[in-house]
Motif scaffolding. Structure first.
Motif, PDB file in Angstrom:
ATOM      1  N   VAL A   6       7.840   5.722   2.968  1.00  0.00           N
ATOM      2  CA  VAL A   6       6.615   5.321   2.278  1.00  0.00           C
ATOM      3  C   VAL A   6       6.452   6.140   1.003  1.00  0.00           C
ATOM      4  O   VAL A   6       6.945   7.270   0.888  1.00  0.00           O
ATOM      5  CB  VAL A   6       5.371   5.502   3.179  1.00  0.00           C
ATOM      6  N   ALA A   7       5.747   5.546   0.047  1.00  0.00           N
ATOM      7  CA  ALA A   7       5.452   6.235  -1.209  1.00  0.00           C
ATOM      8  C   ALA A   7       4.453   7.350  -0.945  1.00  0.00           C
ATOM      9  O   ALA A   7       3.406   7.133  -0.330  1.00  0.00           O
ATOM     10  CB  ALA A   7       4.906   5.248  -2.224  1.00  0.00           C
ATOM     11  N   LYS A   8       4.776   8.540  -1.411  1.00  0.00           N
ATOM     12  CA  LYS A   8       3.911   9.694  -1.176  1.00  0.00           C
ATOM     13  C   LYS A   8       2.612   9.568  -1.981  1.00  0.00           C
ATOM     14  O   LYS A   8       2.633   9.217  -3.164  1.00  0.00           O
ATOM     15  CB  LYS A   8       4.650  10.972  -1.561  1.00  0.00           C
ATOM     16  N   ASP A   9       1.486   9.831  -1.302  1.00  0.00           N
ATOM     17  CA  ASP A   9       0.169   9.890  -1.946  1.00  0.00           C
ATOM     18  C   ASP A   9      -0.219   8.577  -2.626  1.00  0.00           C
ATOM     19  O   ASP A   9      -1.010   8.571  -3.588  1.00  0.00           O
ATOM     20  CB  ASP A   9       0.125  11.024  -2.988  1.00  0.00           C
ATOM     21  N   PHE A  10       0.310   7.453  -2.147  1.00  0.00           N
ATOM     22  CA  PHE A  10      -0.072   6.170  -2.743  1.00  0.00           C
ATOM     23  C   PHE A  10      -1.482   5.793  -2.312  1.00  0.00           C
ATOM     24  O   PHE A  10      -1.811   5.835  -1.130  1.00  0.00           O
ATOM     25  CB  PHE A  10       0.902   5.064  -2.337  1.00  0.00           C
ATOM     26  N   VAL A  11      -2.302   5.437  -3.254  1.00  0.00           N
ATOM     27  CA  VAL A  11      -3.669   4.990  -2.991  1.00  0.00           C
ATOM     28  C   VAL A  11      -3.826   3.591  -3.560  1.00  0.00           C
ATOM     29  O   VAL A  11      -3.566   3.347  -4.747  1.00  0.00           O
ATOM     30  CB  VAL A  11      -4.706   5.938  -3.632  1.00  0.00           C
TER      31      VAL A  11
ATOM     32  N   ALA B  89       5.727  -6.396  -9.778  1.00  0.00           N
ATOM     33  CA  ALA B  89       6.601  -5.716  -8.821  1.00  0.00           C
ATOM     34  C   ALA B  89       6.557  -6.399  -7.468  1.00  0.00           C
ATOM     35  O   ALA B  89       7.589  -6.528  -6.784  1.00  0.00           O
ATOM     36  CB  ALA B  89       6.193  -4.253  -8.690  1.00  0.00           C
ATOM     37  N   MET B  90       5.377  -6.846  -7.063  1.00  0.00           N
ATOM     38  CA  MET B  90       5.255  -7.550  -5.784  1.00  0.00           C
ATOM     39  C   MET B  90       6.090  -8.825  -5.794  1.00  0.00           C
ATOM     40  O   MET B  90       6.768  -9.155  -4.816  1.00  0.00           O
ATOM     41  CB  MET B  90       3.783  -7.855  -5.500  1.00  0.00           C
ATOM     42  N   ALA B  91       6.039  -9.527  -6.896  1.00  0.00           N
ATOM     43  CA  ALA B  91       6.846 -10.745  -7.015  1.00  0.00           C
ATOM     44  C   ALA B  91       8.331 -10.412  -6.992  1.00  0.00           C
ATOM     45  O   ALA B  91       9.137 -11.127  -6.385  1.00  0.00           O
ATOM     46  CB  ALA B  91       6.476 -11.485  -8.295  1.00  0.00           C
ATOM     47  N   TYR B  92       8.711  -9.304  -7.646  1.00  0.00           N
ATOM     48  CA  TYR B  92      10.114  -8.887  -7.678  1.00  0.00           C
ATOM     49  C   TYR B  92      10.644  -8.629  -6.274  1.00  0.00           C
ATOM     50  O   TYR B  92      11.769  -9.011  -5.938  1.00  0.00           O
ATOM     51  CB  TYR B  92      10.245  -7.621  -8.532  1.00  0.00           C
ATOM     52  N   PHE B  93       9.830  -7.983  -5.442  1.00  0.00           N
ATOM     53  CA  PHE B  93      10.258  -7.680  -4.076  1.00  0.00           C
ATOM     54  C   PHE B  93       9.990  -8.830  -3.106  1.00  0.00           C
ATOM     55  O   PHE B  93      10.244  -8.703  -1.907  1.00  0.00           O
ATOM     56  CB  PHE B  93       9.570  -6.407  -3.573  1.00  0.00           C
ATOM     57  N   GLY B  94       9.468  -9.932  -3.601  1.00  0.00           N
ATOM     58  CA  GLY B  94       9.305 -11.123  -2.781  1.00  0.00           C
ATOM     59  C   GLY B  94       8.056 -11.156  -1.931  1.00  0.00           C
ATOM     60  O   GLY B  94       7.996 -11.906  -0.948  1.00  0.00           O
TER      61      GLY B  94
ATOM     62  N   ALA C  38      -1.857  -5.158   1.762  1.00  0.00           N
ATOM     63  CA  ALA C  38      -0.645  -4.889   2.545  1.00  0.00           C
ATOM     64  C   ALA C  38       0.603  -5.092   1.690  1.00  0.00           C
ATOM     65  O   ALA C  38       1.551  -4.306   1.749  1.00  0.00           O
ATOM     66  CB  ALA C  38      -0.595  -5.795   3.775  1.00  0.00           C
ATOM     67  N   ALA C  39       0.598  -6.141   0.861  1.00  0.00           N
ATOM     68  CA  ALA C  39       1.753  -6.405   0.003  1.00  0.00           C
ATOM     69  C   ALA C  39       1.899  -5.318  -1.057  1.00  0.00           C
ATOM     70  O   ALA C  39       3.018  -4.911  -1.401  1.00  0.00           O
ATOM     71  CB  ALA C  39       1.613  -7.772  -0.653  1.00  0.00           C
ATOM     72  N   ALA C  40       0.771  -4.828  -1.560  1.00  0.00           N
ATOM     73  CA  ALA C  40       0.826  -3.775  -2.569  1.00  0.00           C
ATOM     74  C   ALA C  40       1.381  -2.487  -1.992  1.00  0.00           C
ATOM     75  O   ALA C  40       2.175  -1.790  -2.638  1.00  0.00           O
ATOM     76  CB  ALA C  40      -0.573  -3.544  -3.143  1.00  0.00           C
ATOM     77  N   VAL C  41       0.983  -2.149  -0.764  1.00  0.00           N
ATOM     78  CA  VAL C  41       1.491  -0.942  -0.112  1.00  0.00           C
ATOM     79  C   VAL C  41       2.997  -1.062   0.128  1.00  0.00           C
ATOM     80  O   VAL C  41       3.769  -0.136  -0.152  1.00  0.00           O
ATOM     81  CB  VAL C  41       0.746  -0.687   1.216  1.00  0.00           C
ATOM     82  N   ALA C  42       3.422  -2.225   0.663  1.00  0.00           N
ATOM     83  CA  ALA C  42       4.853  -2.425   0.913  1.00  0.00           C
ATOM     84  C   ALA C  42       5.648  -2.372  -0.379  1.00  0.00           C
ATOM     85  O   ALA C  42       6.751  -1.818  -0.431  1.00  0.00           O
ATOM     86  CB  ALA C  42       5.072  -3.760   1.628  1.00  0.00           C
ATOM     87  N   THR C  43       5.087  -2.930  -1.446  1.00  0.00           N
ATOM     88  CA  THR C  43       5.748  -2.895  -2.749  1.00  0.00           C
ATOM     89  C   THR C  43       5.887  -1.466  -3.251  1.00  0.00           C
ATOM     90  O   THR C  43       6.948  -1.059  -3.747  1.00  0.00           O
ATOM     91  CB  THR C  43       4.963  -3.730  -3.767  1.00  0.00           C
ATOM     92  N   ALA C  44       4.824  -0.686  -3.116  1.00  0.00           N
ATOM     93  CA  ALA C  44       4.874   0.706  -3.561  1.00  0.00           C
ATOM     94  C   ALA C  44       5.938   1.487  -2.806  1.00  0.00           C
ATOM     95  O   ALA C  44       6.658   2.309  -3.391  1.00  0.00           O
ATOM     96  CB  ALA C  44       3.507   1.358  -3.371  1.00  0.00           C
TER      97      ALA C  44
END
Length: 641
Positions: A211-216, A227-232, A242-248
């Protein structure tokens, strides 16, 4: 300290450049004279065995599972304090590793279970592939590997971080039995704090994830949406957070691994093995002893302060050894050079039969060598006994398929194998018979049948297909290489007699590796069909991971780009045996060798006796078919005089 090391080594180099008896390598430095290296010092990229020597000394001593110089696998007691093995009702088998708490990186920081879990995850992640590495097999066979490796899952279900010094690996029941089961439970450490300081490892009963450290989470910007679109990921507002967290998480790992591939790959700042990286310049790589290294599986530590691997022309290495400019050259096969070294008072020779072979290798997805009959014709257009005499001077013999004389399977069933295989050697008539079963059946007009009796040594009469295209192969070899020399001599003389145009180009070894491993990706720039190379096997002979299974088509791991369902089936049958089923393994291995020879993606040239030629100042250089000098470096010592 680094400047001091380089200064000392520079003095050593200056002394080594002198001639005659005055040349003397530094007593604190072991100098290896070897062919060229490509400069990749992290596993995951195609490389030569000479680069791999360095990788081993930097990274390969803290594995949970290792093997002895005799090729016997064992749990590494230097690394593992305790472990358990449990099988659940579904047949999944979990290895739980408790690490010693005194394992340190070369910077003095602690090696923890998180580093082992990180290695399993990054080395099998799609981000690693996107960063330019291979489709890493770390974690292959574990529960959830396919989903994690493909990017379909954010969690690696079969890997769990339990506490600071404990982690577990669960082998998927569908992968069992496996003949080399213990290798599925092997893991190495990777320095997460250095490689991915922007990431954390989070683990629960569902597995581990990065997971991305300290992601808020905040309302996403246009960049995050992109970026979300890039990762599908779906950008539906209901799933946006949820999609933003997974993308990060994915973006953080990708950014970290791209940096590793661009920086650490070429100049590692940290290591876990007996040595640490100093520099790589002018085809010389320098290593310095890692004072924080705990020891090999026997607890031994190295005694030589510095290692230098220096490129030397292959026609000069033995002369430089005798002159005292280098301390050793490894894997020597040329008979005349071996005899010269044996005659020198200040050199001793150590030899062993090879668990591998030299070969004339052919890409099976490009040009005429796509046809197995063309490949067989190449087998009949070379006198391999002449190759053995020219190169080895009697220290080896020809092989008929994919094996080396030191492999345990050959030791047990070599005689039976030779009965099953088709012996072949120079035979122009046989070569023409095979080529008569291809599309190259005509003269230049694409209509008149080719007449083998008209072919001459000058190559004035060649085979063509119906489109009028000439049957031509382009070979890439290396400079100052007697194997390239004898291949050119043989094929330039014999190929025209079968109506085949054969041309040879020489380049440096890195160019050869790039074209061999990555030819599938060169597009219109691709031009070479054949190459002269060699292979050495590890104790775990599993062709699934050594170039032949069609799962790896389109990657460097299937370097010949060979695809055959029958070979795939035999590969999977071999690996799907219990470790106790040695007799059954040998029986399938015999069938595998027969099928491999029918396909003939390589013309095996020889398996031989390897010689390491070593200064009498050096002791303990007792390599084996499965242990290079890099794996026994803790046993090697060097005298001042």
């Amino acid at each position: 300290m680094k400047k001091l090391v380089i200064a000392i080594l520079a003095i050593s180099l200056a002394l080594g450049s002198a001639s005659g008896a005055l040349a003397q390598t530094d007593a604190n430095t072991l100098v290896l004279g070897l062919p060229a290296m490509n400069g990749d010092w992290i596993h995951g990229f195609g490389n030569s065995s000479y680069d791999n020597f360095v990788k081993v000394m930097l990274h390969d001593y803290m594995d949970t599972v290792t093997y002895t110089p005799a090729g016997e696998y064992l749990v590494n007691p230097t690394v593992v304090e305790d472990y358990t093995v449990e099988t659940d009702e579904a047949g999944n088998k979990t290895y739980t590793w408790k690490l010693h708490e005194d394992l340190l990186w070369s910077d003095g920081s602690q090696i923890t279970a998180q580093d082992y879990v990180f290695w399993l995850m990054y080395f099998s992640s799609p981000a690693w592939v996107e960063a330019g590495a291979s489709n890493g097999s770390a974690g292959y066979g574990l529960v959830g590997y396919e989903a994690w490796n493909s990017g379909d899952a954010d969690v690696f279900a079969g890997v769990k971080l339990i506490d600071e010094f404990t982690f577990s690996m669960t082998i998927d029941a569908k992968e069992l039995p496996y003949f080399y089961e213990i290798t599925y439970s092997g893991a190495s450490p990777a320095p997460k704090a250095v490689y991915a300081p922007n990431c954390e490892i989070v683990s629960d009963e569902n597995g581990a994830k990065v997971v991305a450290k300290d992601f808020v989470y905040e309302p996403p910007s246009d960049e995050l949406i992109a970026a979300m679109a890039y990762f599908g990921y779906d950008t539906d507002p209901a799933n946006l957070e949820a999609a933003a967290v997974a993308t990060a998480n994915k973006a953080a790992l990708l950014a970290a691994l791209q940096k590793v591939a661009e920086t650490e790959r070429f100049a590692p700042t940290i290591s876990s093995g007996p040595y640490k990286f100093v520099s790589f310049e002018n085809q010389s790589v320098f290593l310095e002893i890692n004072e924080f290294f705990k020891g090999n599986y026997e607890g031994k530590k190295p005694s030589i302060q510095f290692i230098e691997q220096r490129f030397v022309p292959q026609d000069m290495d033995v002369d430089m050894l005798i002159a005292g400019e280098i301390d050793a050259t490894t894997g020597e096969v040329q008979g005349d050079k071996i005899e010269k070294a044996k005659a020198a008072e200040n050199v001793h020779a150590h030899s062993y039969l090879r668990a591998g072979y030299g070969h004339f290798s052919m890409h099976c997805d490009f040009g005429p060598t796509m046809d197995a009959n063309v490949r067989w014709a190449m087998g009949y257009l070379i006198d391999r006994n002449a190759v053995v005499d020219y190169v080895l001077g009697g220290y080896g013999g020809i092989t008929q398929a994919e094996y080396g004389f030191a492999q345990w399977m050959y030791e047990e069933a070599g005689a039976e194998l030779e009965e099953l295989l088709t012996p072949f050697n120079l035979n122009i008539d046989k070569a023409n018979e095979h080529l008569d079963m291809t599309e190259w059946l005509f003269e230049a007009d694409g209509v008149t049948p080719f007449d083998a009796s008209k072919a001459d040594a000058e190559g004035t009469y060649l085979r063509h297909n119906a489109a009028g295209e000439v049957l031509a192969l382009n070979h890439l070899g290396t400079v100052d290489n007697p194997i390239t020399d004898i291949i050119e001599i043989q094929y330039m003389a014999n190929a025209p007699l079968a109506g085949l145009k054969f041309s040879v180009t020489r380049g440096d070894f890195n160019a050869l590796l790039d074209n061999f491993y990555y030819g599938y990706d060169l597009g219109e720039d691709r031009q070479y069909h054949t190459f002269n190379l060699a292979v050495n096997f590890t104790p775990a002979f599993d062709p699934y991971f050594s170039s032949w299974h069609s799962d790896f088509i389109g990657s460097w791991e299937n370097s010949n780009q060979l695809s055959d369902p029958q070979l795939d089936e035999l590969i999977m049958a071999m690996r799907s045996l219990d470790p106790t089923q040695k007799d059954e393994f040998v029986e399938i291995w015999l069938q595998y060798q027969v099928r491999w020879q029918q396909l003939l993606p390589q013309v095996p040239l020889y398996s031989n006796e390897y010689f390491d030629l070593i200064s009498t100042r050096v002791s303990g250089f007792n390599t084996t078919p499965f242990a290079t000098y890099a794996r026994i470096i803790c046993d090697i010592t060097k005298d001042a005089e």
